[in-house]
Design a protein around this motif. Structure first.
Motif, PDB file in Angstrom:
ATOM      1  N   ASN A 217      13.690  15.886  44.379  1.00 14.53           N
ATOM      2  CA  ASN A 217      13.511  15.161  45.649  1.00 14.53           C
ATOM      3  C   ASN A 217      12.076  14.718  45.884  1.00 14.53           C
ATOM      4  O   ASN A 217      11.569  14.764  47.007  1.00 14.53           O
ATOM      5  N   ARG A 218      11.397  14.299  44.804  1.00 17.20           N
ATOM      6  CA  ARG A 218      10.062  13.699  44.909  1.00 17.20           C
ATOM      7  C   ARG A 218       9.015  14.648  45.503  1.00 17.20           C
ATOM      8  O   ARG A 218       8.143  14.241  46.278  1.00 17.20           O
ATOM      9  N   VAL A 219       9.091  15.913  45.146  1.00 17.44           N
ATOM     10  CA  VAL A 219       8.111  16.902  45.613  1.00 17.44           C
ATOM     11  C   VAL A 219       7.286  17.380  44.420  1.00 17.44           C
ATOM     12  O   VAL A 219       7.833  17.709  43.365  1.00 17.44           O
ATOM     13  N   ILE A 220       5.969  17.380  44.585  1.00 16.19           N
ATOM     14  CA  ILE A 220       5.068  17.848  43.532  1.00 16.19           C
ATOM     15  C   ILE A 220       4.143  18.909  44.126  1.00 16.19           C
ATOM     16  O   ILE A 220       3.548  18.704  45.180  1.00 16.19           O
ATOM     17  N   PHE A 221       4.041  20.055  43.444  1.00 12.60           N
ATOM     18  CA  PHE A 221       3.116  21.125  43.837  1.00 12.60           C
ATOM     19  C   PHE A 221       1.956  21.173  42.849  1.00 12.60           C
ATOM     20  O   PHE A 221       2.168  21.129  41.635  1.00 12.60           O
ATOM     21  N   ILE A 222       0.758  21.283  43.383  1.00 10.94           N
ATOM     22  CA  ILE A 222      -0.433  21.386  42.547  1.00 10.94           C
ATOM     23  C   ILE A 222      -1.235  22.603  42.985  1.00 10.94           C
ATOM     24  O   ILE A 222      -1.583  22.738  44.163  1.00 10.94           O
ATOM     25  N   GLU A 223      -1.499  23.505  42.044  1.00 11.56           N
ATOM     26  CA  GLU A 223      -2.357  24.654  42.318  1.00 11.56           C
ATOM     27  C   GLU A 223      -3.752  24.330  41.796  1.00 11.56           C
ATOM     28  O   GLU A 223      -3.946  24.148  40.594  1.00 11.56           O
ATOM     29  N   GLY A 224      -4.718  24.248  42.711  1.00 10.27           N
ATOM     30  CA  GLY A 224      -6.070  23.892  42.306  1.00 10.27           C
ATOM     31  C   GLY A 224      -6.679  24.920  41.367  1.00 10.27           C
ATOM     32  O   GLY A 224      -6.453  26.128  41.503  1.00 10.27           O
ATOM     33  N   VAL A 225      -7.432  24.436  40.393  1.00 10.26           N
ATOM     34  CA  VAL A 225      -8.145  25.314  39.459  1.00 10.26           C
ATOM     35  C   VAL A 225      -9.645  25.043  39.588  1.00 10.26           C
ATOM     36  O   VAL A 225     -10.064  24.044  40.162  1.00 10.26           O
ATOM     37  N   LYS A 226     -10.448  25.938  39.078  1.00  7.48           N
ATOM     38  CA  LYS A 226     -11.899  25.815  39.240  1.00  7.48           C
ATOM     39  C   LYS A 226     -12.526  24.860  38.227  1.00  7.48           C
ATOM     40  O   LYS A 226     -13.602  24.305  38.471  1.00  7.48           O
ATOM     41  N   GLU A 227     -11.874  24.665  37.105  1.00  2.00           N
ATOM     42  CA  GLU A 227     -12.496  23.859  36.049  1.00  2.00           C
ATOM     43  C   GLU A 227     -11.429  23.242  35.165  1.00  2.00           C
ATOM     44  O   GLU A 227     -10.380  23.828  34.924  1.00  2.00           O
ATOM     45  N   LEU A 228     -11.704  22.037  34.684  1.00  3.83           N
ATOM     46  CA  LEU A 228     -10.819  21.358  33.746  1.00  3.83           C
ATOM     47  C   LEU A 228     -11.603  20.982  32.492  1.00  3.83           C
ATOM     48  O   LEU A 228     -12.810  20.766  32.549  1.00  3.83           O
ATOM     49  N   ARG A 229     -10.901  20.885  31.389  1.00  5.99           N
ATOM     50  CA  ARG A 229     -11.513  20.450  30.134  1.00  5.99           C
ATOM     51  C   ARG A 229     -11.024  19.042  29.808  1.00  5.99           C
ATOM     52  O   ARG A 229     -10.183  18.480  30.510  1.00  5.99           O
ATOM     53  N   GLY A 230     -11.525  18.487  28.718  1.00  2.00           N
ATOM     54  CA  GLY A 230     -11.079  17.175  28.287  1.00  2.00           C
ATOM     55  C   GLY A 230      -9.682  17.224  27.698  1.00  2.00           C
ATOM     56  O   GLY A 230      -9.104  18.291  27.491  1.00  2.00           O
ATOM     57  N   TYR A 231      -9.131  16.049  27.413  1.00  2.00           N
ATOM     58  CA  TYR A 231      -7.774  15.957  26.863  1.00  2.00           C
ATOM     59  C   TYR A 231      -7.783  15.119  25.591  1.00  2.00           C
ATOM     60  O   TYR A 231      -8.731  14.396  25.298  1.00  2.00           O
ATOM     61  N   ASP A 232      -6.697  15.219  24.853  1.00  2.00           N
ATOM     62  CA  ASP A 232      -6.420  14.344  23.709  1.00  2.00           C
ATOM     63  C   ASP A 232      -4.994  13.863  23.914  1.00  2.00           C
ATOM     64  O   ASP A 232      -4.041  14.647  23.858  1.00  2.00           O
ATOM     65  N   HIS A 233      -4.833  12.556  24.176  1.00  5.85           N
ATOM     66  CA  HIS A 233      -3.520  12.076  24.620  1.00  5.85           C
ATOM     67  C   HIS A 233      -3.267  10.663  24.118  1.00  5.85           C
ATOM     68  O   HIS A 233      -4.179   9.832  24.072  1.00  5.85           O
ATOM     69  N   ARG A 234      -2.013  10.388  23.793  1.00  7.54           N
ATOM     70  CA  ARG A 234      -1.568   9.044  23.437  1.00  7.54           C
ATOM     71  C   ARG A 234      -0.821   8.462  24.626  1.00  7.54           C
ATOM     72  O   ARG A 234       0.190   9.010  25.069  1.00  7.54           O
ATOM     73  N   ALA A 235      -1.301   7.352  25.154  1.00  4.07           N
ATOM     74  CA  ALA A 235      -0.734   6.758  26.358  1.00  4.07           C
ATOM     75  C   ALA A 235       0.689   6.272  26.128  1.00  4.07           C
ATOM     76  O   ALA A 235       1.028   5.756  25.061  1.00  4.07           O
ATOM     77  N   ILE A 236       1.517   6.431  27.148  1.00  7.01           N
ATOM     78  CA  ILE A 236       2.877   5.918  27.136  1.00  7.01           C
ATOM     79  C   ILE A 236       2.854   4.399  26.951  1.00  7.01           C
ATOM     80  O   ILE A 236       1.914   3.721  27.364  1.00  7.01           O
ATOM     81  N   PHE A 237       3.894   3.846  26.333  1.00  6.42           N
ATOM     82  CA  PHE A 237       3.948   2.401  26.082  1.00  6.42           C
ATOM     83  C   PHE A 237       4.092   1.624  27.393  1.00  6.42           C
ATOM     84  O   PHE A 237       4.501   2.171  28.424  1.00  6.42           O
ATOM     85  N   ASP A 238       3.769   0.339  27.332  1.00  9.05           N
ATOM     86  CA  ASP A 238       3.816  -0.505  28.526  1.00  9.05           C
ATOM     87  C   ASP A 238       5.220  -1.087  28.687  1.00  9.05           C
ATOM     88  O   ASP A 238       5.587  -2.090  28.071  1.00  9.05           O
ATOM     89  N   ARG A 239       6.019  -0.463  29.532  1.00  7.17           N
ATOM     90  CA  ARG A 239       7.410  -0.906  29.712  1.00  7.17           C
ATOM     91  C   ARG A 239       7.488  -2.245  30.436  1.00  7.17           C
ATOM     92  O   ARG A 239       8.450  -3.001  30.271  1.00  7.17           O
ATOM     93  N   ASN A 240       6.467  -2.569  31.246  1.00  7.99           N
ATOM     94  CA  ASN A 240       6.473  -3.865  31.922  1.00  7.99           C
ATOM     95  C   ASN A 240       6.269  -5.002  30.929  1.00  7.99           C
ATOM     96  O   ASN A 240       6.923  -6.045  31.010  1.00  7.99           O
ATOM     97  N   GLU A 241       5.354  -4.809  29.987  1.00  9.80           N
ATOM     98  CA  GLU A 241       5.161  -5.837  28.976  1.00  9.80           C
ATOM     99  C   GLU A 241       6.403  -5.970  28.104  1.00  9.80           C
ATOM    100  O   GLU A 241       6.823  -7.078  27.745  1.00  9.80           O
ATOM    101  N   ALA A 242       6.998  -4.831  27.748  1.00  7.85           N
ATOM    102  CA  ALA A 242       8.202  -4.860  26.917  1.00  7.85           C
ATOM    103  C   ALA A 242       9.312  -5.653  27.603  1.00  7.85           C
ATOM    104  O   ALA A 242       9.989  -6.484  26.979  1.00  7.85           O
TER     105      ALA A 242
END
Length: 440
Positions: A217-242
């Motif tokens: 039902n479109r509810v998101i919970f976020i628990e705050g943390v004190k620190e974040l690190r970097g990421y390594d990620h491959r972006a999702i494809f562009d469905r609008n262009e497709a």
């Protein structure tokens, strides 16, 4: 691009294969998320579109070191030396992009202050930022409106909040996510957007160390943390262009393989594509879209937030619907001025009537909204070449499709807007055998 116009000789089906890379609606936000990390991030599959260059310029102004990797579309973002940028520089680099507002949360965490210039973007309806500012205030930000833009500070830091959006806005949901992950305490976000690009952003933040739970039902919970690190990620494809290239294949009677497209994120579009009379095959490395012959069929479409039919999909598809036998109706419930592009299509011979107050329909499934409009497309109508000017991103690509579909020659100007969201679209037109003149 140094040229701002293209002359298209229509009547030739598009055939061949093109590739789509990372989503224009994800990659810039992923780059902003790198500001939150204490170590460098690597983003892969980054598209070469102007919105990316705008964000890269803004990040560089704030001290983020950006380097390109060996693989095409690989970017390394190092936020070790983030600092406040001059207001005039931010304004100059932002241009017409609306992305700068998403810098607010990360910069408030890193520097205790942020500034955003007046925001631009496509002229398809009001783009109020009240949802963003109201959410930031609930986190504890102090917002001051200046003649040159908006200044924000967080004298007491940012703290978790309970937020319910009046509308499941993608931008406002991104704002809450980027702000809440380092805010003290828990944040509960209700009526959140749940587009695939939102989920991909959540995946990125989780890789960085965030704790985010997506509830029904479109509810998101976020628990705050004190620190974040970097990421390594491959972006999702562009469905609008497709979807845009799929609509081009259908309108021109063509056959286009869209490499990189995935079925799951396009299921709603694929259903409508099939109803109109198009056909497709799903492969591991993409989706083939083609016109199988025979008449196209009219449809009724109601745009909506995910998992509904995206507003970005309807504009390119409208051109194909001008060739369908019968009356199609599109109820646009997301943006109030998204049918402005149809005037030029009527000039080319289409029969499209726009109802600015919408239309009553007892079979509707999407809740009627105050500002919605409707378009009634009667076909088939042959299109003839004309001189037309690009009004907005998706409408602009629709004009390319119309020119490719029309008999005769079509001149399309103001092409720079299309480069905001379509990577190397001129080269892709060449790959698909389009007949056009473009001087760079």
């Amino acid at each position: 691009m140094t040229s701002d116009e293209i002359i298209i000789n229509g009547g030739r089906p598009l055939k061949g294969r093109i590739e789509v890379r990372g989503a224009k609606n994800l990659a810039p936000k992923a780059m902003v998320a790198a500001l939150l990390g204490q170590t460098p991030s690597i983003l892969r599959n980054v598209p070469n579109v102007s919105d990316i260059r705008v964000v890269a310029g803004l990040l560089a102004l704030h001290g983020v070191l950006i380097t390109k990797g060996d693989d095409p579309g690989e970017w390394r973002l190092d936020p070790s030396n983030v600092e406040q940028a001059h207001h005039a520089d931010i304004d100059a680099h932002a241009g017409s992009s609306r992305i700068p507002i998403l810098f607010c949360g990360p910069l408030l965490h890193r520097l205790g202050e942020a500034f955003i210039p007046d925001l631009g973007g496509c002229r398809i309806g009001d783009r109020p930022i009240d949802f963003h500012l109201d959410a930031l205030r609930k986190f504890g930000a102090v917002v001051e409106k200046l003649p040159s833009g908006i200044s924000l500070t967080a004298p007491n830091g940012l703290k978790g909040a309970n937020i319910e959006l009046p509308y499941p806005s993608v931008g406002a949901t991104e704002q809450v996510l980027l702000t809440s992950v380092l805010a003290e305490g828990q944040t509960e976000l209700r009526n959140a957007a749940i587009e695939p690009e939102i989920i991909d952003l959540i995946c990125i933040l989780q890789k960085m160390g965030a704790i985010i739970t997506v509830e029904p039902n479109r509810v998101i919970f976020i628990e705050g943390v004190k620190e974040l690190r970097g990421y390594d990620h491959r972006a999702i494809f562009d469905r609008n262009e497709a979807a845009s290239w799929a609509s081009a294949a259908l309108a021109t009677g063509g056959d286009v393989f869209v490499g990189g497209a995935k079925q799951e994120e396009m299921m709603t579009f694929l259903n409508v594509f099939r109803k109109v009379g198009g056909d497709f095959d799903v492969h591991d490395d993409g989706i083939r879209f083609w016109h199988p012959g025979g008449p196209l069929k009219p449809v009724t479409i109601e745009t909506d937030v995910h998992p509904g039919f995206m507003t970005d999909w309807q504009q390119p598809l409208v051109v194909a619907l001008t060739q369908a036998e019968g009356v199609s109706t599109i109820h646009e419930t997301v943006y109030e001025n998204r049918f402005g592009f149809t005037d030029a299509l009527n000039k080319m011979g289409a029969d499209i009537r726009v109802y600015k107050d919408g239309l009553h329909d007892e079979t509707r499934r999407v809740l009627r909204r105050e500002f919605e409009q409707a378009a009634v497309i009667t076909g088939p109508t042959p299109l003839s070449g004309a001189e037309i000017e690009v009004p907005d991103l998706r409408g602009g690509f629709s004009y390319l499709i119309a020119g490719l579909t029309a008999e005769g020659q079509t001149k399309v100007t103001n092409l720079g807007i299309i480069s905001r969201g379509y990577e190397n679209f001129i080269e892709k037109l060449r790959q698909l055998g389009a007949d056009f003149i473009f001087e760079s």
